[in-house]
Design a protein around this motif. Structure first.
Motif, PDB file in Angstrom:
ATOM      1  N   MET A   6       0.636  -1.381  -0.036  1.00 19.76           N
ATOM      2  CA  MET A   6       0.814   0.188  -0.351  1.00 19.76           C
ATOM      3  C   MET A   6       0.837   1.445   0.253  1.00 19.76           C
ATOM      4  SD  MET A   6      -3.342  -1.205   2.370  1.00 19.76           S
ATOM      5  CE  MET A   6      -2.283  -2.221   3.613  1.00 19.76           C
ATOM      6  N   ALA A   7       1.956   1.181   0.542  1.00 19.95           N
ATOM      7  CA  ALA A   7       3.029   2.837   0.450  1.00 19.95           C
ATOM      8  C   ALA A   7       3.390   2.935  -0.302  1.00 19.95           C
ATOM      9  CB  ALA A   7       4.176   1.812   1.306  1.00 19.95           C
ATOM     10  N   ILE A   8       3.523   2.015  -1.470  1.00 14.30           N
ATOM     11  CA  ILE A   8       4.029   1.356  -2.825  1.00 14.30           C
ATOM     12  C   ILE A   8       3.369   2.477  -3.727  1.00 14.30           C
ATOM     13  CG2 ILE A   8       5.283   0.703  -5.173  1.00 14.30           C
ATOM     14  CD1 ILE A   8       6.263  -1.753  -3.043  1.00 14.30           C
ATOM     15  N   SER A   9       1.835   1.781  -3.165  1.00 13.63           N
ATOM     16  CA  SER A   9       0.560   2.047  -4.334  1.00 13.63           C
ATOM     17  C   SER A   9       0.620   3.706  -3.593  1.00 13.63           C
ATOM     18  CB  SER A   9      -0.564   1.673  -3.832  1.00 13.63           C
ATOM     19  OG  SER A   9      -1.266   1.959  -4.231  1.00 13.63           O
ATOM     20  N   ASN A  10       0.925   4.372  -2.721  1.00 16.27           N
ATOM     21  CA  ASN A  10       0.742   4.952  -2.257  1.00 16.27           C
ATOM     22  C   ASN A  10       1.400   6.660  -3.053  1.00 16.27           C
ATOM     23  OD1 ASN A  10       0.345   7.868  -0.344  1.00 16.27           O
ATOM     24  ND2 ASN A  10      -0.962   7.361   0.260  1.00 16.27           N
ATOM     25  N   HIS A  11       2.730   6.190  -2.791  1.00 13.04           N
ATOM     26  CA  HIS A  11       3.794   6.499  -3.464  1.00 13.04           C
ATOM     27  C   HIS A  11       3.390   6.519  -5.356  1.00 13.04           C
ATOM     28  CE1 HIS A  11       7.861   7.853  -3.818  1.00 13.04           C
ATOM     29  NE2 HIS A  11       8.437   7.790  -4.421  1.00 13.04           N
ATOM     30  N   ILE A  12       3.200   6.044  -5.908  1.00 10.68           N
ATOM     31  CA  ILE A  12       3.967   5.924  -7.236  1.00 10.68           C
ATOM     32  C   ILE A  12       1.801   6.687  -8.049  1.00 10.68           C
ATOM     33  CG2 ILE A  12       3.674   4.697  -9.632  1.00 10.68           C
ATOM     34  CD1 ILE A  12       5.153   2.570  -8.190  1.00 10.68           C
ATOM     35  N   TYR A  13       0.918   6.370  -7.074  1.00  7.60           N
ATOM     36  CA  TYR A  13      -0.331   6.649  -7.654  1.00  7.60           C
ATOM     37  C   TYR A  13      -0.902   7.544  -6.139  1.00  7.60           C
ATOM     38  CZ  TYR A  13       0.448   2.263 -10.473  1.00  7.60           C
ATOM     39  OH  TYR A  13       1.197   1.369 -11.733  1.00  7.60           O
ATOM     40  N   LYS A  14      -0.258   8.335  -6.488  1.00  5.52           N
ATOM     41  CA  LYS A  14      -0.471  10.280  -5.426  1.00  5.52           C
ATOM     42  C   LYS A  14      -2.047  10.308  -6.326  1.00  5.52           C
ATOM     43  CE  LYS A  14       4.135  10.873  -5.018  1.00  5.52           C
ATOM     44  NZ  LYS A  14       3.958  10.453  -3.390  1.00  5.52           N
ATOM     45  N   ASP A  15      -2.333  10.535  -7.512  1.00  2.00           N
ATOM     46  CA  ASP A  15      -3.602  10.596  -7.671  1.00  2.00           C
ATOM     47  C   ASP A  15      -4.790   9.528  -8.005  1.00  2.00           C
ATOM     48  OD1 ASP A  15      -2.582  13.163  -7.590  1.00  2.00           O
ATOM     49  OD2 ASP A  15      -1.844  13.315  -9.310  1.00  2.00           O
ATOM     50  N   GLY A  16      -4.499   8.560  -7.179  1.00  2.00           N
ATOM     51  CA  GLY A  16      -5.579   7.405  -7.953  1.00  2.00           C
ATOM     52  C   GLY A  16      -5.415   6.755  -9.593  1.00  2.00           C
ATOM     53  N   THR A  17      -5.694   5.958  -9.719  1.00  2.00           N
ATOM     54  CA  THR A  17      -5.701   4.889 -10.651  1.00  2.00           C
ATOM     55  C   THR A  17      -6.569   4.361 -11.301  1.00  2.00           C
ATOM     56  OG1 THR A  17      -4.128   3.666 -11.369  1.00  2.00           O
ATOM     57  CG2 THR A  17      -4.771   2.985  -9.240  1.00  2.00           C
ATOM     58  N   ASP A  18      -6.970   4.321 -12.669  1.00  2.00           N
ATOM     59  CA  ASP A  18      -7.997   2.813 -13.643  1.00  2.00           C
ATOM     60  C   ASP A  18      -8.166   1.846 -12.632  1.00  2.00           C
ATOM     61  OD1 ASP A  18      -8.884   6.124 -14.307  1.00  2.00           O
ATOM     62  OD2 ASP A  18      -7.587   4.801 -16.232  1.00  2.00           O
ATOM     63  N   ASN A  19      -7.355   1.235 -12.693  1.00  2.00           N
ATOM     64  CA  ASN A  19      -7.238  -0.554 -12.155  1.00  2.00           C
ATOM     65  C   ASN A  19      -6.262  -0.459 -10.995  1.00  2.00           C
ATOM     66  OD1 ASN A  19      -8.152  -0.972 -14.859  1.00  2.00           O
ATOM     67  ND2 ASN A  19      -6.665   0.209 -16.043  1.00  2.00           N
ATOM     68  N   VAL A  20      -6.425  -1.051 -10.207  1.00  3.49           N
ATOM     69  CA  VAL A  20      -6.168  -1.809  -9.463  1.00  3.49           C
ATOM     70  C   VAL A  20      -6.210  -3.722  -9.544  1.00  3.49           C
ATOM     71  CG1 VAL A  20      -6.381  -2.692  -6.935  1.00  3.49           C
ATOM     72  CG2 VAL A  20      -6.821  -0.317  -7.578  1.00  3.49           C
ATOM     73  N   ILE A  21      -5.335  -4.243  -8.821  1.00  2.30           N
ATOM     74  CA  ILE A  21      -4.448  -5.597  -9.614  1.00  2.30           C
ATOM     75  C   ILE A  21      -4.724  -6.335  -7.118  1.00  2.30           C
ATOM     76  CG2 ILE A  21      -3.264  -7.399  -9.374  1.00  2.30           C
ATOM     77  CD1 ILE A  21      -2.106  -6.256 -12.192  1.00  2.30           C
ATOM     78  N   ILE A  22      -5.740  -6.716  -7.578  1.00  2.00           N
ATOM     79  CA  ILE A  22      -6.065  -8.034  -5.389  1.00  2.00           C
ATOM     80  C   ILE A  22      -4.967  -9.242  -5.510  1.00  2.00           C
ATOM     81  CG2 ILE A  22      -6.920  -8.358  -3.474  1.00  2.00           C
ATOM     82  CD1 ILE A  22      -6.945  -5.561  -3.936  1.00  2.00           C
ATOM     83  N   ALA A  23      -4.006  -9.161  -5.029  1.00  2.00           N
ATOM     84  CA  ALA A  23      -3.939 -10.621  -4.701  1.00  2.00           C
ATOM     85  C   ALA A  23      -3.537 -11.173  -3.446  1.00  2.00           C
ATOM     86  CB  ALA A  23      -2.226 -10.973  -5.953  1.00  2.00           C
ATOM     87  N   SER A  24      -2.823 -12.645  -3.512  1.00  2.00           N
ATOM     88  CA  SER A  24      -2.630 -13.013  -1.934  1.00  2.00           C
ATOM     89  C   SER A  24      -1.672 -12.692  -1.589  1.00  2.00           C
ATOM     90  CB  SER A  24      -3.067 -14.866  -2.037  1.00  2.00           C
ATOM     91  OG  SER A  24      -2.143 -15.745  -0.472  1.00  2.00           O
ATOM     92  N   GLY A  25      -1.769 -12.321  -0.306  1.00  2.00           N
ATOM     93  CA  GLY A  25      -0.408 -11.935   0.427  1.00  2.00           C
ATOM     94  C   GLY A  25       0.251 -13.375   0.858  1.00  2.00           C
ATOM     95  N   VAL A  26       0.393 -14.684   1.125  1.00  2.00           N
ATOM     96  CA  VAL A  26       0.567 -15.508   1.148  1.00  2.00           C
ATOM     97  C   VAL A  26       0.609 -16.919   0.066  1.00  2.00           C
ATOM     98  CG1 VAL A  26      -0.294 -17.800   2.606  1.00  2.00           C
ATOM     99  CG2 VAL A  26      -1.155 -15.528   3.637  1.00  2.00           C
ATOM    100  N   GLN A  27      -0.165 -16.329  -0.774  1.00  2.00           N
ATOM    101  CA  GLN A  27       0.021 -17.656  -2.524  1.00  2.00           C
ATOM    102  C   GLN A  27       0.616 -16.719  -3.558  1.00  2.00           C
ATOM    103  OE1 GLN A  27       0.033 -21.131  -2.585  1.00  2.00           O
ATOM    104  NE2 GLN A  27      -1.272 -20.480  -0.929  1.00  2.00           N
ATOM    105  N   LEU A  28       1.947 -16.488  -3.289  1.00  2.00           N
ATOM    106  CA  LEU A  28       3.588 -15.024  -3.415  1.00  2.00           C
ATOM    107  C   LEU A  28       3.314 -14.485  -5.215  1.00  2.00           C
ATOM    108  CD1 LEU A  28       5.492 -13.781  -1.258  1.00  2.00           C
ATOM    109  CD2 LEU A  28       3.297 -12.703  -1.330  1.00  2.00           C
ATOM    110  N   SER A  29       2.703 -15.947  -5.872  1.00  2.00           N
ATOM    111  CA  SER A  29       2.557 -16.460  -6.750  1.00  2.00           C
ATOM    112  C   SER A  29       2.129 -16.042  -7.645  1.00  2.00           C
ATOM    113  CB  SER A  29       2.363 -17.900  -7.414  1.00  2.00           C
ATOM    114  OG  SER A  29       1.596 -18.530  -7.250  1.00  2.00           O
ATOM    115  N   ASP A  30       0.288 -15.904  -7.227  1.00  2.00           N
ATOM    116  CA  ASP A  30      -0.267 -14.816  -8.271  1.00  2.00           C
ATOM    117  C   ASP A  30       0.185 -13.663  -8.467  1.00  2.00           C
ATOM    118  OD1 ASP A  30      -1.674 -17.159  -7.490  1.00  2.00           O
ATOM    119  OD2 ASP A  30      -2.970 -16.337  -6.208  1.00  2.00           O
ATOM    120  N   ALA A  31       0.657 -12.718  -7.166  1.00  2.00           N
ATOM    121  CA  ALA A  31       1.107 -11.610  -7.402  1.00  2.00           C
ATOM    122  C   ALA A  31       2.385 -11.124  -8.201  1.00  2.00           C
ATOM    123  CB  ALA A  31       1.847 -11.267  -5.821  1.00  2.00           C
TER     124      ALA A  31
END
Length: 208
Positions: A66-91
């Motif tokens: 979330m910190a990376i998201s906040n740093h890069i996309y300060k003004d929001g964004t059209d798309n977001v990807i959600i992935a597991s923080g446990v099954q890291l292969s998905d991310a």
């Protein structure tokens, strides 16, 4: 003879001398590099004439995402990807898709929508959310909660390998069809170090 021995000893000394200098320079570089890195504190920015170093971090992997998201996309964004923080292969397989869509990858425990993730989604205000992984990674309950913020699309297969194919198929439909990249689905280090190249070149979906 003595002259030949002297030449040989001189050449040998030059080789030894050269190796000593290289080892000294390597040791000096490693020493100062480690000192430089150790002196950097969380969220501290170090600037110089030709480069800068920024540490982006959180208390855990979820807050760091979330910190990376906040740093890069300060003004929001059209798309977001959600992935597991446990099954890291998905991310990981979502990396090329994130580059294509210019979207942050946010991690979730997979069961319920956390308050921090909810706040970040409200801030980003996306029009589309892409879930990477099946219900064993991101639950159906969480998917329902995500639909309150945006249109939700799930990309999933029976396992990490089939999920990577589903992501690749979407990318191909978006025009990313220069070729395919393959990496091990058992050892993620190869895919991880290759991801910046795939994101930079574009057109090469990752298959595990």
């Amino acid at each position: 003879n003595e002259r030949g021995a002297g030449i040989w000893n001189g050449q040998r000394w030059q080789k030894v001398k050269k190796r000593f200098i290289l080892l000294f320079l390597a040791f000096t570089f490693i020493l100062f590099s480690k000192l430089h890195i150790l002196e950097v504190k969380a969220n501290e920015i170090i600037t110089g004439d030709s480069n800068s170093l920024v540490r982006i971090s959180g208390k855990n992997r979820y807050e760091t995402a979330m910190a990376i998201s906040n740093h890069i996309y300060k003004d929001g964004t059209d798309n977001v990807i959600i992935a597991s923080g446990v099954q890291l292969s998905d991310a990981l397989v979502g990396g090329v898709l994130a580059a294509k869509l210019e979207a942050p990858i946010l991690l979730s425990s997979g069961k319920v929508l956390s308050s921090n993730l909810s706040e970040e989604l409200e801030r980003l205000s996306p029009s589309s959310i892409y879930i990477i992984g099946g219900e064993h990674s991101i639950s159906s309950e969480l998917e329902v909660s995500l639909k309150e913020y945006s249109n939700v699309f799930r990309l999933a297969g029976a396992n990490r390998y089939e999920t990577s194919v589903e992501v690749a198929n979407l990318l191909i439909s978006m025009g990313e069809r220069k070729g395919l990249a393959f990496a091990s689905g058992n050892n993620f280090s190869d895919a991880l170090v290759g991801m910046p190249l795939l994101a930079k070149r574009s057109g090469y979906p990752l298959i595990l």
